[in-house]
Design a protein around this motif. Structure first.
Motif, PDB file in Angstrom:
ATOM      1  N   ILE A   1      -2.834 -29.726 -73.781  1.00  0.00           N
ATOM      2  CA  ILE A   1      -2.577 -29.803 -72.122  1.00  0.00           C
ATOM      3  C   ILE A   1      -1.898 -31.035 -71.588  1.00  0.00           C
ATOM      4  O   ILE A   1      -2.379 -31.966 -71.777  1.00  0.00           O
ATOM      5  N   ASP A   2      -1.132 -30.734 -70.678  1.00  0.00           N
ATOM      6  CA  ASP A   2      -0.651 -31.999 -70.001  1.00  0.00           C
ATOM      7  C   ASP A   2      -0.510 -31.272 -68.416  1.00  0.00           C
ATOM      8  O   ASP A   2       0.509 -30.409 -68.275  1.00  0.00           O
ATOM      9  N   THR A   3      -1.151 -31.987 -67.369  1.00  0.00           N
ATOM     10  CA  THR A   3      -0.995 -31.473 -66.325  1.00  0.00           C
ATOM     11  C   THR A   3      -0.900 -32.641 -65.108  1.00  0.00           C
ATOM     12  O   THR A   3      -1.108 -32.540 -63.978  1.00  0.00           O
ATOM     13  N   ALA A   4      -0.121 -33.798 -65.812  1.00  0.00           N
ATOM     14  CA  ALA A   4       0.102 -34.975 -65.104  1.00  0.00           C
ATOM     15  C   ALA A   4       1.275 -35.000 -64.141  1.00  0.00           C
ATOM     16  O   ALA A   4       1.270 -35.868 -63.087  1.00  0.00           O
ATOM     17  N   THR A   5       2.283 -34.094 -64.458  1.00  0.00           N
ATOM     18  CA  THR A   5       3.285 -33.925 -63.383  1.00  0.00           C
ATOM     19  C   THR A   5       3.606 -32.485 -62.885  1.00  0.00           C
ATOM     20  O   THR A   5       2.692 -31.804 -63.142  1.00  0.00           O
ATOM     21  N   SER A   6       4.646 -32.307 -61.988  1.00  0.00           N
ATOM     22  CA  SER A   6       4.691 -30.985 -61.522  1.00  0.00           C
ATOM     23  C   SER A   6       4.840 -29.898 -62.413  1.00  0.00           C
ATOM     24  O   SER A   6       4.880 -28.671 -62.074  1.00  0.00           O
ATOM     25  N   VAL A   7       5.333 -30.205 -63.494  1.00  0.00           N
ATOM     26  CA  VAL A   7       5.324 -29.116 -64.551  1.00  0.00           C
ATOM     27  C   VAL A   7       4.262 -29.251 -65.657  1.00  0.00           C
ATOM     28  O   VAL A   7       4.236 -30.327 -66.174  1.00  0.00           O
ATOM     29  N   ALA A   8       3.450 -28.146 -65.545  1.00  0.00           N
ATOM     30  CA  ALA A   8       2.292 -28.032 -66.403  1.00  0.00           C
ATOM     31  C   ALA A   8       2.599 -27.563 -67.919  1.00  0.00           C
ATOM     32  O   ALA A   8       3.647 -26.997 -67.810  1.00  0.00           O
ATOM     33  N   CYS A   9       1.984 -28.098 -68.786  1.00  0.00           N
ATOM     34  CA  CYS A   9       2.493 -27.800 -70.265  1.00  0.00           C
ATOM     35  C   CYS A   9       1.388 -27.457 -71.006  1.00  0.00           C
ATOM     36  O   CYS A   9       0.277 -28.281 -71.035  1.00  0.00           O
ATOM     37  N   VAL A  10       1.486 -26.395 -71.795  1.00  0.00           N
ATOM     38  CA  VAL A  10       0.312 -26.205 -72.873  1.00  0.00           C
ATOM     39  C   VAL A  10       1.086 -25.894 -74.138  1.00  0.00           C
ATOM     40  O   VAL A  10       1.898 -25.213 -74.350  1.00  0.00           O
TER      41      VAL A  10
ATOM     42  N   MET B   1       4.131 -28.144 -83.972  1.00  0.00           N
ATOM     43  CA  MET B   1       4.064 -27.292 -82.837  1.00  0.00           C
ATOM     44  C   MET B   1       4.260 -25.860 -83.182  1.00  0.00           C
ATOM     45  O   MET B   1       4.845 -25.408 -84.056  1.00  0.00           O
ATOM     46  N   LEU B   2       3.140 -24.779 -82.776  1.00  0.00           N
ATOM     47  CA  LEU B   2       3.253 -23.626 -83.144  1.00  0.00           C
ATOM     48  C   LEU B   2       3.913 -22.782 -81.998  1.00  0.00           C
ATOM     49  O   LEU B   2       4.523 -21.860 -82.153  1.00  0.00           O
ATOM     50  N   ALA B   3       3.462 -23.263 -80.898  1.00  0.00           N
ATOM     51  CA  ALA B   3       3.871 -22.554 -79.442  1.00  0.00           C
ATOM     52  C   ALA B   3       3.679 -23.056 -78.436  1.00  0.00           C
ATOM     53  O   ALA B   3       2.728 -24.003 -78.400  1.00  0.00           O
ATOM     54  N   ALA B   4       4.401 -23.150 -77.366  1.00  0.00           N
ATOM     55  CA  ALA B   4       4.390 -23.938 -76.203  1.00  0.00           C
ATOM     56  C   ALA B   4       4.755 -23.215 -74.968  1.00  0.00           C
ATOM     57  O   ALA B   4       5.350 -21.895 -74.922  1.00  0.00           O
ATOM     58  N   ASP B   5       4.234 -23.651 -73.710  1.00  0.00           N
ATOM     59  CA  ASP B   5       4.467 -22.668 -72.509  1.00  0.00           C
ATOM     60  C   ASP B   5       4.638 -24.028 -71.511  1.00  0.00           C
ATOM     61  O   ASP B   5       3.636 -24.810 -71.499  1.00  0.00           O
ATOM     62  N   ALA B   6       5.606 -23.867 -70.460  1.00  0.00           N
ATOM     63  CA  ALA B   6       5.542 -24.855 -69.493  1.00  0.00           C
ATOM     64  C   ALA B   6       6.078 -24.158 -68.065  1.00  0.00           C
ATOM     65  O   ALA B   6       6.877 -23.277 -68.227  1.00  0.00           O
ATOM     66  N   TRP B   7       5.213 -24.547 -67.340  1.00  0.00           N
ATOM     67  CA  TRP B   7       5.681 -23.841 -65.757  1.00  0.00           C
ATOM     68  C   TRP B   7       5.706 -24.973 -64.860  1.00  0.00           C
ATOM     69  O   TRP B   7       4.889 -25.813 -64.825  1.00  0.00           O
ATOM     70  N   THR B   8       6.470 -24.502 -63.520  1.00  0.00           N
ATOM     71  CA  THR B   8       6.417 -25.255 -62.302  1.00  0.00           C
ATOM     72  C   THR B   8       4.984 -24.960 -61.576  1.00  0.00           C
ATOM     73  O   THR B   8       4.826 -24.070 -61.152  1.00  0.00           O
ATOM     74  N   ALA B   9       4.139 -26.201 -61.726  1.00  0.00           N
ATOM     75  CA  ALA B   9       2.630 -25.809 -61.070  1.00  0.00           C
ATOM     76  C   ALA B   9       2.544 -26.404 -59.747  1.00  0.00           C
ATOM     77  O   ALA B   9       1.874 -26.104 -59.159  1.00  0.00           O
TER      78      ALA B   9
END
Ligand SMILES: [Zn+2]
Lengths: 228, 254
Positions: free
Chosen positions: A11-20, A29-37
């Protein structure tokens, strides 16, 4: 299967775009998702993790560890990400690992080809409304408003979340780094977990300097315990 | 009657708390890590320091709560967490931690208003008197804490009516401010109480916090009077500050 061979969540939530990211134990990497949080990382984080697990048909109980970006970055996002990661790790009884968000962004900038591999990378991020944080190889310093970064010789600047407050070429490298973040987050998180991870209790955000002139946090907490 | 087993997480201010409560009343364990010492040098809570301390102590608090309680994750029926009011950064830690715990174990998550938590503390079983019945309804409640001072009446389950409250500071804030004025350590309440025990003069009367004819409170008159009394006493020279504060605790709860 021992926890060491099981897939891991990062998990990374350090910036305005979160990433799991879900990664194999070797960091692939198996799968990922990122969104503007924005500043609202908590609202979607678990739902996004749940969707990622569903997509890959990995049961939450099958996770062998949780990795989380510890900053530098946005205070609110870091708290949400680390509190969630701690809850997941404590609830599942699996190891946790903290990875430097700046280090991972720097690796992503190189992986994306935005920075030549032989050059040092300086990642610059906002720290509150006017200050910024400069992270060079995991060593972060706070830049007060108006002070320009003093870069190491040959260093390339990568700017994230600083639209209008950083040079256009640095922002373009930041965008490229962000696009490649998931792969590097998976790699760094899995590597740190393989190395044994971090102390679940002691892991806290990398804030660079404690706010408002507070000296390094001292003092213990006082405990009270009631048993039924 | 079984009303289930609840794991509860609290992080709204400067204390990290985790409790296991069975049947709605029976406390199997309740563990609180207080940051009071951490905030003492600044004479008040620095929100950023509080949030970081919650992140640091939440897992040990959880582990302490489990230790000794003869139950496990599989026995839980729900996870509860303080949803507010409180310090935003501190609340976020408990809420996201509790959400993740509930998610991992497929348990319902129940958000609890912190002040309702205070009210329902009166329903917890007293281990020294386990046969004492639950408080009858309707019940009048007075909440006096660091952040809140109000009167309410509870007419039924989760049915509360606000009668009145402070129009300015909470009692705890008034204590902290007067304590700072007197050069006493943070938090002000216990320090003032200790100092008041040693008071030599007990004839000074301060205005009451209760606003006559209403169910409301105000601490500004009391603070102003304290400020004036301290200034006068300092002018009159070298008296022990403990002398002047004996009336404050009485005025809040008396
Ligand atoms: Zn309270």
């Amino acid at each position: 299967m021992s926890t060491a061979a099981r897939p891991v969540l990062a998990i990374d939530t350090a910036t305005s775009v979160a990433c799991v990211v879900l990664a194999a134990a070797d960091g692939a990497m198996l799968a990922a998702d990122a969104w503007t949080a924005g500043h609202r990382h908590g609202e979607e984080l678990l739902a996004r993790i749940d969707a990622l697990l569903a997509r890959t048909a990995i049961a939450r109980s099958a996770l062998g560890g949780v990795a989380v970006g510890i900053g530098p970055g946005a205070f609110t996002g870091l708290r949400v990400g680390i509190a969630t990661a701690k809850g997941l790790a404590a609830g599942l009884g699996v190891p946790i690992a903290g990875v430097g968000s700046g280090v991972v962004l720097a690796a992503a900038a190189v992986a994306a080809g935005a920075v030549p591999p032989d050059r040092p990378v300086a990642v610059i991020l906002p720290a509150g409304p006017s200050e910024r944080t400069l992270d060079v190889a995991g060593v972060a310093i706070r830049l007060p408003a108006g002070l320009e970064p003093d870069l190491p010789p040959g260093a390339v600047l990568v700017a994230v979340d600083l639209d209008g407050r950083a040079p256009a070429d640095a922002l373009a490298r930041g965008a490229a780094a962000r696009a490649a973040l998931a792969v590097e987050l998976a790699r760094a998180g899995a590597a740190r977990l393989r190395a044994g991870g971090d102390d679940l209790a002691r892991l806290v955000p990398e804030y660079v300097t404690p706010p408002r002139g507070i000296a390094a946090p001292t003092g213990e907490v006082a405990w009270s315990r009631t048993r039924g | 009657m079984s009303r289930g087993l609840v794991l509860a997480v609290e992080s709204s201010c400067d204390e990290t708390g985790v409790a296991l409560v069975a049947d709605g009343r029976r406390v199997l364990s309740s563990v609180v890590a207080s940051q009071v010492a951490l905030h003492a040098p600044t004479g008040g809570i620095v929100p950023e320091v509080a949030a970081r301390a919650h992140l640091r102590w939440i897992v040990p608090t959880l582990e302490e709560a489990w230790a000794g309680a003869d139950v496990g994750w599989g026995d839980l029926d729900a996870v509860a967490v303080t949803s507010g009011p409180g310090l935003a950064g501190s609340l976020l830690v408990g809420i996201n931690f509790a959400k993740a715990l509930a998610y991992v174990h497929d348990l319902p998550l129940v958000g609890v208003n912190h002040l309702e938590g205070h009210l329902y503390a009166a329903w917890l079983e007293d281990p020294s008197a386990p046969d004492r019945p639950e408080p009858p309804l309707p019940a009048l409640a007075l909440i006096v804490s660091g952040g809140h001072t109000f009167l309410s009446v509870t007419r039924g389950s989760l049915r509360h009516e606000h009668l009145g409250g402070t129009v300015d500071d909470a009692a705890g804030e008034a204590f902290d401010k007067v304590g700072r004025l007197l050069g006493l350590p943070y938090p002000g309440g216990p320090a003032i109480s200790r100092a008041a025990e040693r008071a030599r003069r007990r004839d000074l009367r301060f205005p009451r916090a209760w606003l006559p004819g209403t169910d409301d409170f105000s601490f500004s008159g009391l603070k102003t009077a304290a400020l004036r009394a301290v200034a006068e006493a300092r002018a009159a020279a070298g008296m022990d500050p403990g002398d002047r504060e004996s009336a404050l605790p009485d005025d809040v709860v008396g």
